[in-house]
Design an enzyme around this catalytic site. Sequence first.
Site, PDB file in Angstrom:
ATOM      1  CB  CYS A  65      -0.997  -0.014   1.170  1.00 53.72           C
ATOM      2  SG  CYS A  65      -0.325   0.195   2.829  1.00 53.72           S
ATOM      3  N   GLY A  70      -0.757   0.069   6.738  1.00 52.65           N
ATOM      4  CA  GLY A  70      -2.162  -0.325   6.832  1.00 52.65           C
ATOM      5  C   GLY A  70      -2.413  -1.746   6.358  1.00 52.65           C
ATOM      6  CG  HIS A  98      15.729 -13.936  13.705  1.00 50.35           C
ATOM      7  ND1 HIS A  98      16.351 -12.942  14.421  1.00 50.35           N
ATOM      8  CD2 HIS A  98      16.727 -14.696  13.188  1.00 50.35           C
ATOM      9  CE1 HIS A  98      17.672 -13.093  14.340  1.00 50.35           C
ATOM     10  NE2 HIS A  98      17.914 -14.147  13.583  1.00 50.35           N
TER      11      HIS A  98
END
Length: 145
Positions: A65, A70, A98
């Site tokens: 985005c 968002g 990780h």
Amino acid sequence: MRIAIASDHAALELKADLAEWLRLDGHDVEDLGPFDATSVDYPDYGYKLASVIAEGTAQFGVALCGSGIGISIAVNRNPACRAALVSEPLSAALAREHNDANVIAMGARLIGLEMAKACLTAFLSTPFGGDRHQRRVNKLSHPAL
């Protein structure tokens, strides 16, 4: 590798460029939209991408985005998804190694095409480290563990 990609209108061009680049690299890419510059709501496309990941239809997702923030929040509402917002390759690699991230999120207004490609390359080529990280990743979807 099967990769789903989705964006909002602000990242339409970056989505199209990355989807084509991934296809040329031999990946099976499912473009979840949007397909024109009409204003859309990033949560709709984030939820759509999260559903595809949760169903196992795609191994990895690319969420885009304007800022990447968002849509990454929307994707992460699904407990099957671990979306990492990145802006450089080291974070992309560490998200995989990780955190076993299965969705990479980036902001089209903040990252250029070449850096986005470098992030995707690092993300897709880095395996999950397992071992001590697995216990922590399990807690991301099941906090009571």
